[in-house]
Design an enzyme around this catalytic site. Structure first.
Site, short mmCIF file in Angstrom:
data_model
loop_
_atom_site.label_atom_id
_atom_site.label_comp_id
_atom_site.label_asym_id
_atom_site.label_seq_id
_atom_site.Cartn_x
_atom_site.Cartn_y
_atom_site.Cartn_z
N HIS A 194 -20.13 -39.41 -56.43
CA HIS A 194 -20.91 -38.43 -57.20
C HIS A 194 -22.41 -38.54 -56.95
O HIS A 194 -22.90 -39.53 -56.37
CB HIS A 194 -20.65 -38.63 -58.69
CG HIS A 194 -21.05 -40.01 -59.18
ND1 HIS A 194 -22.36 -40.36 -59.42
CD2 HIS A 194 -20.30 -41.10 -59.45
CE1 HIS A 194 -22.42 -41.62 -59.81
NE2 HIS A 194 -21.18 -42.10 -59.84
N GLU A 197 -14.23 -44.06 -63.05
CA GLU A 197 -14.84 -45.34 -62.70
C GLU A 197 -14.21 -46.48 -63.51
O GLU A 197 -13.59 -46.26 -64.56
CB GLU A 197 -16.35 -45.28 -62.96
CG GLU A 197 -17.14 -46.51 -62.53
CD GLU A 197 -17.01 -46.84 -61.05
OE1 GLU A 197 -15.89 -47.18 -60.63
OE2 GLU A 197 -18.04 -46.76 -60.34
#
Length: 204
Positions: free
Chosen positions: A14, A88
């Protein structure tokens, strides 16, 4: 590498977040992209057709990954598929701590690297992350055998996946550190990285 080759699997980290700047661990904390992070995502979306034609995009639902994925999806006029297994590593009670604080508290990050079963309170271990990310990637790859797949996820999660597939040892995940919006291509059949940490779109 030609853009019309099929059956390719590409991972994207990202865009930049405030946590990245402040060196804070925001695993599953839904942190925002910075203005620079939005620009990185925009540039990546504009650049991607030069690298490959995307057929399908999967992303972590956390907004930093979602917004990055949407920038690529707009280029190819694709829907974005969400998979929470791509999120994550969750640090549980230690979410939001700076890396300096984690070191002072007993070198938490090093323990997460050295011991695959170590987890912070209410957090995840390396093995737990490996189980969910590898299961997700294997399922996604099997579902789209002749399509070019893009997976947008997070630094540690992608690194653990790479260490599993390439080295068969997830303790080696730190060697796969990546820049924000960097993309990397892996071949699951040959266990090879075909490209790694490419940021051509940020150099233009």
């Amino acid at each position: 590498m030609t853009a019309d080759t099929t059956g390719r699997l590409c991972f994207v980290r990202h865009g930049q977040t405030f946590a990245n700047i402040n060196k804070v661990w925001h695993g599953q904390t839904d942190t925002e992209l910075t203005e620079e992070g939005h620009e990185q995502a925009r540039r990546l979306g504009a650049y991607f057709p030069r690298y490959l034609h995307a057929d399908v995009i999967y992303t972590s639902p956390l907004q930093r990954a979602r917004i990055t994925a949407e920038a690529i999806a707009r280029t190819f006029k694709l829907e974005v598929n969400f998979d929470p297994r791509l999120m994550e590593m969750d640090l549980g009670d230690w979410e939001g701590k700076t890396f300096a604080e984690l070191i002072e508290a007993g070198n938490i990050v090093q323990k997460l690297i050295d011991d695959p079963d170590f987890a912070t309170p209410n957090g995840e271990s390396q093995n737990i992350v490996k189980q969910r990310i590898v299961t997700a990637v294997d399922e996604i790859s099997a579902k789209h055998p002749n399509e070019n797949v893009i997976i947008v996820a997070h630094g540690v999660t992608i690194s653990i996946a790479f260490a599993h597939y390439i080295d068969d040892d997830t303790k080696l995940w730190p060697k796969y550190g990546k820049s924000n919006t960097a993309f990397s291509e892996i071949c699951l059949q040959t266990k090879q990285l075909l490209s790694f940490n490419k940021i051509d779109h940020l150099k233009e």
